[in-house]
Design an enzyme around this catalytic site. Sequence first.
Site, mmCIF file in Angstrom:
data_model
loop_
_atom_site.group_PDB
_atom_site.id
_atom_site.type_symbol
_atom_site.label_atom_id
_atom_site.label_comp_id
_atom_site.label_asym_id
_atom_site.label_seq_id
_atom_site.Cartn_x
_atom_site.Cartn_y
_atom_site.Cartn_z
ATOM 1 N N PRO A 45 -4.145 -5.095 10.373
ATOM 2 C CA PRO A 45 -3.319 -4.674 9.230
ATOM 3 C C PRO A 45 -3.857 -3.426 8.518
ATOM 4 C CG PRO A 45 -4.700 -6.502 8.593
ATOM 5 C CD PRO A 45 -4.957 -6.262 10.067
ATOM 6 N N CYS A 46 -3.792 -2.283 9.203
ATOM 7 C CA CYS A 46 -4.390 -1.063 8.655
ATOM 8 C C CYS A 46 -3.669 -0.563 7.408
ATOM 9 C CB CYS A 46 -4.492 0.025 9.718
ATOM 10 S SG CYS A 46 -2.980 0.404 10.563
ATOM 11 N N HIS A 47 -2.515 -1.148 7.093
ATOM 12 C CA HIS A 47 -1.844 -0.784 5.839
ATOM 13 C C HIS A 47 -2.637 -1.253 4.622
ATOM 14 C CE1 HIS A 47 -0.340 -4.835 6.786
ATOM 15 N NE2 HIS A 47 -0.233 -4.990 5.475
#
Length: 184
Positions: free
Chosen positions: A139-141
């Site tokens: 989940p690089c957001h």
Amino acid sequence: MMLNYTTFPSNYGDFTIVWKEYNSNVLIQRIFLGDHKLKSEEKVAEAFQDINLRSSSAIDEQGKKIQRYLIGEEVEFDLKLLDFDRCSEIQKKVLIAEYNIPRGWISTYKRIAKHIGIINGARVVGNSLAKNPFPIFIPCHRAIRSNGELGGYQGGLAMKRSLLEMEGIEISEDGKIISENIYY
């Protein structure tokens, strides 16, 4: 070993999973998100020459999990399905640290760098996440700039903002994160 791809619709546009079978298991090689410039399948065509459009029940299951995630459901993804062989050791450390940030929490590139032992490594973390081969699974957001700005995202800033808001993260009108839930 032959690479395959499967494309799925979502409320953010199509996404494509590139995968291979290995000892009757599947290993995800990449996940491509579409953006305002290119559809996910166009990105696959640019990145891979010899690849087959194919379906698999295991990949279909993962595609459905991503679809559920993208409409706000809480979903757990299994890192064992990801092929980290194309990642450097540093990128793998960054991706695993990012994976461990819980839903509803954010961290900064600088904090993640410090957590994995890279002094002054915010740029290294940012670059590793910009090339994240497994968006959504990783989940690089949830990684932002130290000043509270969103930073970048493969699916575009509107998607990043929407994903964070779905997880309960507040964002001010000037685009900065308002949260006490800062990890690391």
